[in-house]
Design an enzyme around this catalytic site. Sequence first.
Site, short mmCIF file in Angstrom:
data_model
loop_
_atom_site.label_atom_id
_atom_site.label_comp_id
_atom_site.label_asym_id
_atom_site.label_seq_id
_atom_site.Cartn_x
_atom_site.Cartn_y
_atom_site.Cartn_z
N SER A 164 -1.03 49.60 26.51
CA SER A 164 -2.19 48.84 26.02
C SER A 164 -2.30 47.53 26.80
CB SER A 164 -2.02 48.53 24.54
OG SER A 164 -2.93 47.50 24.20
N HIS B 275 -4.63 52.07 27.95
CA HIS B 275 -5.26 52.00 26.62
C HIS B 275 -6.00 50.67 26.53
CE1 HIS B 275 -5.57 52.88 22.28
NE2 HIS B 275 -5.27 51.62 22.07
N ASP C 280 -8.17 48.14 24.27
CA ASP C 280 -8.48 47.79 22.87
C ASP C 280 -9.72 46.91 22.78
OD1 ASP C 280 -4.99 47.65 22.40
OD2 ASP C 280 -6.35 49.02 21.36
N MET D 147 -12.18 44.92 20.37
CA MET D 147 -12.19 44.37 19.01
C MET D 147 -13.40 43.47 18.82
SD MET D 147 -8.18 43.38 18.67
CE MET D 147 -6.91 44.54 19.14
N HIS E 46 -10.27 52.35 22.88
CA HIS E 46 -10.08 52.35 21.42
C HIS E 46 -11.06 51.33 20.82
CE1 HIS E 46 -7.07 51.08 17.98
NE2 HIS E 46 -8.19 51.64 17.51
N MET F 280 -12.47 49.25 18.01
CA MET F 280 -12.21 48.70 16.68
C MET F 280 -13.45 47.86 16.32
SD MET F 280 -8.21 47.80 17.30
CE MET F 280 -8.37 47.99 19.08
N MET G 122 -2.96 54.95 13.72
CA MET G 122 -2.46 53.58 13.84
C MET G 122 -1.16 53.47 13.07
SD MET G 122 -4.57 52.17 15.79
CE MET G 122 -3.84 50.52 15.74
N GLY H 21 -5.57 45.04 15.22
CA GLY H 21 -6.04 43.67 15.46
C GLY H 21 -5.14 42.90 16.41
N PHE H 22 -3.85 43.23 16.39
CA PHE H 22 -2.94 42.45 17.22
C PHE H 22 -1.80 43.32 17.76
CE2 PHE H 22 -4.83 38.41 16.25
CZ PHE H 22 -5.41 38.61 14.99
N GLY H 23 -1.31 42.96 18.95
CA GLY H 23 -0.13 43.62 19.49
C GLY H 23 1.11 42.95 18.94
N GLY H 24 2.27 43.52 19.27
CA GLY H 24 3.54 42.90 18.91
C GLY H 24 3.95 43.02 17.46
N ASP I 101 -0.27 54.45 17.87
CA ASP I 101 -0.63 53.16 18.47
C ASP I 101 -0.20 52.02 17.55
OD1 ASP I 101 -3.89 51.68 19.27
OD2 ASP I 101 -1.84 51.09 19.77
N GLY J 53 3.34 49.09 17.67
CA GLY J 53 4.79 48.93 17.44
C GLY J 53 5.62 50.06 18.02
N GLY K 221 2.08 48.52 23.98
CA GLY K 221 1.62 47.29 24.61
C GLY K 221 2.83 46.43 24.97
#
Length: 219
Positions: free
Chosen positions: A12, A37, A39, A41, A70, A72, A141, A146-149, A179, A181, A201
């Site tokens: 990602s 990938h 994202d 948003m 993707h 969102m 999901m 909304g957020f990586g990490g 997708d 974690g 990601g």
Amino acid sequence: MRSSYEKILAPSILAGDHADLKSSLREIEAAGLSWVHLDIMDGHFVPNLTFGPQTIKAMRSASSLFFDVHLMLDNPDKFIDAFIDAGADQITIHIEPDYPIAETLKHIRQRGCKCGVVLNPDTPAEAARPFLAVCDIVLLMTVQPGFGGQKFREDVLPKIETFSKWREELNLNYRLEVDGGVDLKSAGSCTKRGVDTLVAGSAFFDADDRKLFKATVTA
Ligand code: DX5
Ligand code: ZN
């Protein structure tokens, strides 16, 4: 339960360098990967904003990677042509917002682009059942989008098993993608339950040896 598809790792680019996306695309290519990938948003469906078709178009001219887009968005049906014209190879759309989902999937396919549905962690598998026959991919999901990490949510594992089972029972051929974690540990839990397409990601971009990361998660 394992998938018959060749396993794919789709980094990602959300975790890439947003001041130099071209170099992040080069890094993905250098690791011997074929998908990226992307994202998208809108700040409404998810509490974050990323980039739109213009950025995809710029990346398209810089890379021949498979663009796994993707969306969102609250109203993805309004943006399908813009993202396909910009160079998307595949578009996945969430089933939580209220818009004509089946018609949108059909339109994506009619434009020659691969399509699929996305489910948030708390969305029940049954909600996607009406659309599976036209999906090239189902994206589950494993974090709230909304957020990586973020941390991988193990409570999604039973849903992965359900989609694996349905694919076999209904003789369908969607790819099964996760997708959020995804790392060395959680990837194994997913692939042994039938996942064949992994989005990563932070785990990819932070990996000391990205080729080793790829080889391990797609083994
Ligand atoms: C989250 C995005 C994910 C995210 C994955 O809303 O859809 O693709 O970028 O990032 P990691 O792998 O760091 O969780
Ligand atoms: Zn994503």
